[in-house]
Design a protein around this motif. Sequence first.
Motif, PDB file in Angstrom:
ATOM      1  N   PRO A 130       0.830  -1.200   0.000  1.00 55.51           N
ATOM      2  CA  PRO A 130       0.000   0.000   0.000  1.00 55.51           C
ATOM      3  C   PRO A 130       0.869   1.256   0.000  1.00 55.51           C
ATOM      4  N   ARG A 131       0.354   2.305  -0.583  1.00 56.96           N
ATOM      5  CA  ARG A 131       1.145   3.531  -0.736  1.00 56.96           C
ATOM      6  C   ARG A 131       1.715   4.023   0.589  1.00 56.96           C
ATOM      7  N   GLU A 132       0.915   3.980   1.645  1.00 55.26           N
ATOM      8  CA  GLU A 132       1.360   4.503   2.926  1.00 55.26           C
ATOM      9  C   GLU A 132       2.503   3.688   3.526  1.00 55.26           C
ATOM     10  N   ALA A 133       2.716   2.478   3.011  1.00 57.34           N
ATOM     11  CA  ALA A 133       3.798   1.631   3.524  1.00 57.34           C
ATOM     12  C   ALA A 133       5.074   1.751   2.683  1.00 57.34           C
ATOM     13  N   CYS A 134       5.046   2.616   1.670  1.00 54.31           N
ATOM     14  CA  CYS A 134       6.169   2.685   0.735  1.00 54.31           C
ATOM     15  C   CYS A 134       7.160   3.809   1.026  1.00 54.31           C
ATOM     16  N   LEU A 135       6.863   4.672   1.954  1.00 54.22           N
ATOM     17  CA  LEU A 135       7.744   5.795   2.258  1.00 54.22           C
ATOM     18  C   LEU A 135       9.122   5.293   2.679  1.00 54.22           C
ATOM     19  N   ASN A 136      10.159   5.812   2.017  1.00 47.10           N
ATOM     20  CA  ASN A 136      11.555   5.449   2.313  1.00 47.10           C
ATOM     21  C   ASN A 136      11.847   3.958   2.120  1.00 47.10           C
ATOM     22  N   ARG A 137      11.081   3.317   1.246  1.00 47.59           N
ATOM     23  CA  ARG A 137      11.351   1.912   0.935  1.00 47.59           C
ATOM     24  C   ARG A 137      11.851   1.793  -0.505  1.00 47.59           C
ATOM     25  N   PHE A 138      12.854   0.944  -0.677  1.00 51.93           N
ATOM     26  CA  PHE A 138      13.488   0.759  -1.977  1.00 51.93           C
ATOM     27  C   PHE A 138      13.587  -0.732  -2.266  1.00 51.93           C
ATOM     28  N   VAL A 139      13.535  -1.086  -3.541  1.00 48.27           N
ATOM     29  CA  VAL A 139      13.686  -2.490  -3.928  1.00 48.27           C
ATOM     30  C   VAL A 139      14.736  -2.584  -5.029  1.00 48.27           C
ATOM     31  N   PRO A 140      15.459  -3.707  -5.094  1.00 45.62           N
ATOM     32  CA  PRO A 140      16.484  -3.873  -6.139  1.00 45.62           C
ATOM     33  C   PRO A 140      15.870  -3.813  -7.534  1.00 45.62           C
ATOM     34  N   LYS A 141      16.659  -3.344  -8.466  1.00 46.00           N
ATOM     35  CA  LYS A 141      16.220  -3.225  -9.859  1.00 46.00           C
ATOM     36  C   LYS A 141      17.250  -3.932 -10.742  1.00 46.00           C
ATOM     37  N   ALA A 142      16.923  -5.133 -11.163  1.00 49.80           N
ATOM     38  CA  ALA A 142      17.850  -5.918 -11.986  1.00 49.80           C
ATOM     39  C   ALA A 142      17.893  -5.371 -13.406  1.00 49.80           C
ATOM     40  N   ARG A 143      19.098  -5.399 -13.972  1.00 44.38           N
ATOM     41  CA  ARG A 143      19.242  -4.940 -15.348  1.00 44.38           C
ATOM     42  C   ARG A 143      20.549  -5.476 -15.924  1.00 44.38           C
ATOM     43  N   ARG A 144      20.479  -6.026 -17.124  1.00 42.45           N
ATOM     44  CA  ARG A 144      21.688  -6.557 -17.740  1.00 42.45           C
ATOM     45  C   ARG A 144      22.534  -5.422 -18.319  1.00 42.45           C
ATOM     46  N   ARG A 145      23.836  -5.653 -18.372  1.00 36.64           N
ATOM     47  CA  ARG A 145      24.741  -4.671 -18.956  1.00 36.64           C
ATOM     48  C   ARG A 145      24.600  -4.698 -20.472  1.00 36.64           C
ATOM     49  N   LEU A 146      24.594  -3.521 -21.059  1.00 31.95           N
ATOM     50  CA  LEU A 146      24.418  -3.394 -22.492  1.00 31.95           C
ATOM     51  C   LEU A 146      25.749  -3.058 -23.149  1.00 31.95           C
ATOM     52  N   ARG A 147      25.905  -3.497 -24.374  1.00 31.19           N
ATOM     53  CA  ARG A 147      27.145  -3.253 -25.113  1.00 31.19           C
ATOM     54  C   ARG A 147      26.954  -2.123 -26.115  1.00 31.19           C
ATOM     55  N   ASP A 148      28.056  -1.429 -26.390  1.00 31.94           N
ATOM     56  CA  ASP A 148      28.077  -0.373 -27.407  1.00 31.94           C
ATOM     57  C   ASP A 148      27.071   0.733 -27.102  1.00 31.94           C
ATOM     58  N   VAL A 149      27.055   1.161 -25.847  1.00 33.54           N
ATOM     59  CA  VAL A 149      26.185   2.255 -25.415  1.00 33.54           C
ATOM     60  C   VAL A 149      27.023   3.253 -24.611  1.00 33.54           C
ATOM     61  N   PRO A 150      26.566   4.490 -24.450  1.00 29.48           N
ATOM     62  CA  PRO A 150      27.281   5.425 -23.583  1.00 29.48           C
ATOM     63  C   PRO A 150      27.435   4.837 -22.179  1.00 29.48           C
ATOM     64  N   PRO A 151      28.591   5.030 -21.529  1.00 25.92           N
ATOM     65  CA  PRO A 151      28.853   4.410 -20.222  1.00 25.92           C
ATOM     66  C   PRO A 151      27.767   4.665 -19.180  1.00 25.92           C
ATOM     67  N   ALA A 152      27.184   5.852 -19.176  1.00 25.42           N
ATOM     68  CA  ALA A 152      26.182   6.188 -18.161  1.00 25.42           C
ATOM     69  C   ALA A 152      24.951   5.295 -18.237  1.00 25.42           C
ATOM     70  N   VAL A 153      24.713   4.700 -19.400  1.00 25.38           N
ATOM     71  CA  VAL A 153      23.547   3.823 -19.558  1.00 25.38           C
ATOM     72  C   VAL A 153      23.657   2.617 -18.628  1.00 25.38           C
ATOM     73  N   ASN A 154      24.867   2.160 -18.398  1.00 20.90           N
ATOM     74  CA  ASN A 154      25.093   0.997 -17.529  1.00 20.90           C
ATOM     75  C   ASN A 154      25.366   1.388 -16.083  1.00 20.90           C
ATOM     76  N   GLN A 155      25.145   2.659 -15.747  1.00 26.66           N
ATOM     77  CA  GLN A 155      25.396   3.118 -14.391  1.00 26.66           C
ATOM     78  C   GLN A 155      24.147   3.736 -13.760  1.00 26.66           C
ATOM     79  N   THR A 156      22.985   3.329 -14.220  1.00 18.34           N
ATOM     80  CA  THR A 156      21.741   3.846 -13.665  1.00 18.34           C
ATOM     81  C   THR A 156      21.440   3.193 -12.323  1.00 18.34           C
ATOM     82  N   TYR A 157      20.415   3.678 -11.641  1.00 18.75           N
ATOM     83  CA  TYR A 157      20.085   3.194 -10.302  1.00 18.75           C
ATOM     84  C   TYR A 157      19.877   1.682 -10.292  1.00 18.75           C
TER      85      TYR A 157
END
Length: 255
Positions: A130-157
């Motif tokens: 519920p929304r009221e239980a989400c304050l200051n809560r974070f969850v992992p965000k999986a993402r594979r590394r991409l090739r031939d892209v600007p470096p910052a693309v692979n450094q997102t949250y």
Amino acid sequence: MITEGAEPFFLPGGRTGVLLIHGFTGVPAELLLMGRYLQAKGFSVLGVRLAGHGTTVKDMSHMTGEDWLDSARDGYALLRGCCDRIIIAGHSMGGILALLLAAEKETAGVISMSAPIYIAEERGISMLPPREACLNRFVPKARRRLRDVPPAVNQTYRCMPLMGVYEMLDLIERAKKLLPSIKVPALILHSLNDRTADAESALYIRENLGSSEKSLVWLKISGHLIPVGEERDIVFRESAGFIERVTASGNFHQR
């Protein structure tokens, strides 16, 4: 402080401007390759940085959907100062913001890439607390590394604020209500293999847009990040062709 490589970018070109809006937890660099392609076609391109992105995830957790829409509005205003006409294009949540902006600003057309009307079930959206239980809560965000892209693309949250997810869902609901009021030409790009924004999202956008000029292009092997994915060339080519068509017609629309 903005992370190196996560800054907004401006690529000067002709009098037609393209506003590029990145997605949730992303950075402008995800659209830099597309921007360079469009600049080579003669367009001026501005890639905006949404509030709270490219800094820290804690910073992002304090931002609202209105803050992100204001970032897009600011980018539109800057580009409008040097261009005669604007195309608004966005990826993922940026696609939702592009549609919202097209509903309120004068634009020659709108491009939606992987915009999420429906979040894919495998993302666990049904388990969102519920929304009221989400304050200051974070969850992992999986993402594979991409090739031939600007470096910052692979450094997102690598995690995301749960309050931010609710803000994004609110933006989606706003966009759904405004789709019938959008009359400008529209291009919708979506992958059948998208595991973040369900492919049904693209069909919903096409069926509910008020525009009489709208087309849907399906990608077949890309994931969610189509502007930096395996079929990016198709995304770039279709987008450039769409911009050339709507600007060549001279029949520009307002909302």
